[in-house]
Enzyme design. Structure first.
Site, mmCIF file in Angstrom:
data_model
loop_
_atom_site.group_PDB
_atom_site.id
_atom_site.type_symbol
_atom_site.label_atom_id
_atom_site.label_comp_id
_atom_site.label_asym_id
_atom_site.label_seq_id
_atom_site.Cartn_x
_atom_site.Cartn_y
_atom_site.Cartn_z
ATOM 1 N N GLU A 177 -4.701 8.539 9.836
ATOM 2 C CA GLU A 177 -3.284 8.407 10.208
ATOM 3 C C GLU A 177 -3.010 9.089 11.550
ATOM 4 O OE1 GLU A 177 -0.456 8.768 7.105
ATOM 5 O OE2 GLU A 177 -1.287 6.842 6.508
ATOM 6 N N CYS B 8 -11.131 2.930 -0.043
ATOM 7 C CA CYS B 8 -9.764 3.256 0.364
ATOM 8 C C CYS B 8 -9.455 2.366 1.550
ATOM 9 C CB CYS B 8 -9.660 4.731 0.769
ATOM 10 S SG CYS B 8 -8.065 5.161 1.511
ATOM 11 N N ASP C 280 0.872 -1.179 0.000
ATOM 12 C CA ASP C 280 0.000 0.000 0.000
ATOM 13 C C ASP C 280 0.905 1.224 0.000
ATOM 14 O OD1 ASP C 280 -2.284 1.679 0.279
ATOM 15 O OD2 ASP C 280 -2.083 1.687 2.449
ATOM 16 N N SER C 281 0.294 2.376 -0.263
ATOM 17 C CA SER C 281 1.043 3.627 -0.156
ATOM 18 C C SER C 281 1.542 3.834 1.277
ATOM 19 C CB SER C 281 0.133 4.785 -0.536
ATOM 20 O OG SER C 281 -1.030 4.762 0.277
ATOM 21 N N HIS D 248 -7.654 2.766 4.001
ATOM 22 C CA HIS D 248 -7.590 3.455 5.300
ATOM 23 C C HIS D 248 -8.968 3.556 5.966
ATOM 24 C CE1 HIS D 248 -3.597 4.868 4.148
ATOM 25 N NE2 HIS D 248 -3.475 5.518 5.296
ATOM 26 N N CYS E 50 -4.244 -1.169 -2.135
ATOM 27 C CA CYS E 50 -4.417 0.280 -2.185
ATOM 28 C C CYS E 50 -5.385 0.555 -3.330
ATOM 29 C CB CYS E 50 -3.061 0.926 -2.467
ATOM 30 S SG CYS E 50 -3.138 2.711 -2.678
HETATM 31 N N1 DGL Z 1 -4.814 3.381 1.279
HETATM 32 C C1 DGL Z 1 -4.847 4.098 0.038
HETATM 33 C C2 DGL Z 1 -6.042 3.637 -0.802
HETATM 34 O O1 DGL Z 1 -6.578 2.607 -0.591
HETATM 35 C C3 DGL Z 1 -5.046 5.575 0.195
HETATM 36 C C4 DGL Z 1 -4.002 6.349 0.828
HETATM 37 C C5 DGL Z 1 -3.310 7.278 -0.107
HETATM 38 O O2 DGL Z 1 -3.883 8.297 -0.541
HETATM 39 O O3 DGL Z 1 -2.164 6.994 -0.362
HETATM 40 O O4 DGL Z 1 -6.437 4.334 -1.692
#
Ligand code: DGL
Length: 265
Positions: free
Chosen positions: A152, A182, A11-12, A184, A74
């Protein structure tokens, strides 16, 4: 490929640990190597070109660890770079989280897809939902760029979370299903549920992505042997203060000692 090779998940940042947790639960014998590009998170506000470059570097790192399959955990990468990754690394199974997320939405009549700017702008969810459920499904999409930094920071409930959620959701028509586009966002499930007084179904792609991976491994004859001990190895590109606390929030349990990596072509 052999069954005892690890699975790579990236993931990012740390949001993809929500997917890693689902994979661990469903496939407890698998060795998982997780990469979070914590030095460059978020990806969601960047251009598709930059996201593709970063995603290629992330995948190349996991390939250097001899993985048998990769999950791009991600949505931003899955929406903008998945096809590029599959072309860049032919012969390796690389899956994303958009198709599993769309699968998880079965039964919806009016759905609100929440995601980062890049994910929503890509149109990938609308396409995946239309392919599955046709034009009958009413689709609302909403960019929620403040959700990632909020999660975060560990702001998952309380007045700030309520206000930010209200800011994004009060002007959209009330859906019957919310799709968390997402990795997150699952940490905000409780607060989003509260916003709708529990009247809206909230789905995400974590369990569906794990099920998708299991199906692939079985078809390819690659599930880890039943007597093998599953494990999770964590790699990140930056270890900031508060890292452990943040990572364990996403994983839902204590995190192992991370390795630090520099990502390049
Ligand atoms: N976790 C990433 C996603 O699923 C989003 C976080 C980011 O913007 O890097 O899109």
């Amino acid at each position: 490929m052999t069954a005892d090779q690890p699975i790579g998940i990236f993931d990012s940042g740390l949001g993809g640990l929500t997917v890693a947790a689902a994979v661990r639960k469903l496939l407890p014998n698998e060795k998982i190597i997780y990469l979070g590009d914590t030095a460059r998170v978020p990806y969601g506000n960047r251009s598709p070109e930059t996201i593709r470059t970063f995603a290629g570097q992330d995948a190349a790192f996991l390939i250097s660890k001899n993985v048998k399959a990769i999950v791009a955990a991600c949505n931003t990468v899955s929406a903008t770079a998945l096809t590029h990754l599959q072309e860049q690394f032919p012969g390796l199974h690389i899956s994303g989280v958009i198709a599993p997320g769309a699968d998880a939405a079965a039964g919806a009549r009016r759905i609100a897809v929440l995601g980062t700017r890049a994910t929503i702008n890509s149109g990938a969810y609308v396409q995946a939902l239309r392919e599955r459920y046709g034009n009958e499904l009413e689709i609302i999409t909403k960019q929620c760029p403040l959700f990632v930094p909020m999660v975060e920071e560990g702001i998952l409930d309380g007045p700030i979370a309520r206000e930010v959620i209200r800011h994004y959701l009060e002007k959209i028509p009330e859906p019957d299903t919310i799709l968390l586009g997402c990795t997150h966002y699952p940490l905000l499930t409780g607060a989003i549920n509260e916003h709708y007084n529990g009247k809206v179904r909230i789905v995400d792609s974590a369990d569906a992505a794990a099920a998708d991976l299991k199906k692939y491994l079985e078809q390819a004859g690659l599930p880890a042997p039943a007597d093998s001990h599953g494990s999770l190895q964590l790699y990140v590109s930056d270890i900031a203060s508060g890292f452990r606390e943040q990572a364990s929030r996403f994983l839902g349990t204590e995190v192992p000692e991370p390795g630090k990596v520099t990502l390049t072509d």
